[in-house]
Scaffold this motif. Structure first.
Motif, short mmCIF file in Angstrom:
data_model
loop_
_atom_site.label_atom_id
_atom_site.label_comp_id
_atom_site.label_asym_id
_atom_site.label_seq_id
_atom_site.Cartn_x
_atom_site.Cartn_y
_atom_site.Cartn_z
N SER A 1 -59.09 -16.14 53.12
CA SER A 1 -58.71 -16.34 51.69
C SER A 1 -59.10 -15.16 50.91
O SER A 1 -58.54 -14.44 50.07
N SER B 1 -56.71 -12.23 49.11
CA SER B 1 -56.91 -12.31 47.71
C SER B 1 -57.18 -11.02 47.15
O SER B 1 -56.65 -10.63 46.31
N GLY C 1 -54.62 -15.63 47.96
CA GLY C 1 -55.65 -16.18 48.79
C GLY C 1 -55.29 -17.74 49.20
O GLY C 1 -56.07 -18.48 49.69
#
Length: 250
Positions: free
Chosen positions: A141, A145, A151
């Motif tokens: 994530s 991101s 994410g």
């Protein structure tokens, strides 16, 4: 600050989608960066949108500050930090075309995953998955991101099977990504992405960002967005394919 009308034709819808996502329509904002990247480079788009995301986070965290899951945050945030560092190292070593290609692939895979889940398919981990699984998904994530402000898929793979109450899910998501976005700030500064032009563009879009986030907070408890979600994910596939095509042609 960009003066091309095409920039604002992409930027305003992108910021509105980000605001709705931060306001509670989880996952909807993932189209924001790919959409803006149709008008400017994905590196510039990410730099313009990060301060907007941080401002929108304030609204989302405040609105759902009483509902969040300590276990999810304790497990996933350390992994997110590692993912952000990996994303920074990746972005520092590759070209803008490579970032565009990665953004296109992430967009397509994210949309396919969400459409599959909406048809009853499952790609989530077990509800009783150990903490190290959550940490690894936190790494994923944080990485996606940092690269693409996208994410949500790894985060949701760990969180959704836990069947948290709606407000707890939204609150946990808001706090996780608010923290992750602040973790990204030093990396963006090191990459030299907070230029005067980018910050002026951010300032011009902030009113739209704030209004759309408050709108999301108010609408999330009143509106069933099923059809809208489906349209968003199909559009995300088309936008991702366009970005990937442009990157390969480049």
């Amino acid at each position: 600050m960009p003066t091309d009308p095409l920039f604002y034709l992409a930027a305003i819808p992108a910021v509105i989608l980000l605001g709705l996502g931060k306001g509670g329509f989880v996952g909807m904002g993932s189209l924001g960066l790919p959409l803006l990247a149709l008008a400017i480079s994905p590196v510039e788009a990410a730099a313009i949108l990060l301060p907007i995301l941080i401002v929108q986070d304030v609204v989302g965290v405040w609105a759902f500050r009483h509902a969040w899951d300590k276990h999810v945050l304790a497990v996933m945030l350390p992994g997110s930090l590692v993912g952000v560092v990996l994303g920074y190292l990746f972005a520092a070593q590759v070209s803008a075309a490579a970032v565009m290609a990665v953004l296109g692939v992430i967009s397509i895979l994210f949309a396919i995953q969400r459409l599959w889940q909406r048809r009853g398919g499952s790609v989530a981990v077990s509800r009783h998955a150990p903490g190290w699984v959550g940490m690894l998904l936190g790494v994923g994530s944080g990485f996606t991101s940092q690269i693409a402000h996208a994410g949500a898929p790894p985060f949701q793979m760990y969180v959704l099977p836990r069947h948290l109450p709606r407000d707890t899910l939204v609150g946990t998501t808001a706090i996780f990504f608010a923290t992750t976005n602040w973790l990204k700030v030093p990396a963006y500064m090191a990459l030299g992405q907070f230029t005067k032009a980018h910050l002026l563009a951010t300032a011009a879009l902030l009113p739209v960002a704030i209004v759309s986030t408050f709108a999301g907070v108010r609408l999330v408890r009143r509106v069933s967005p099923d059809r809208f979600y489906t349209a968003i994910y199909w559009l995300m596939i088309l936008v991702g394919a366009k970005l990937l095509w442009d990157a390969l042609a480049h």
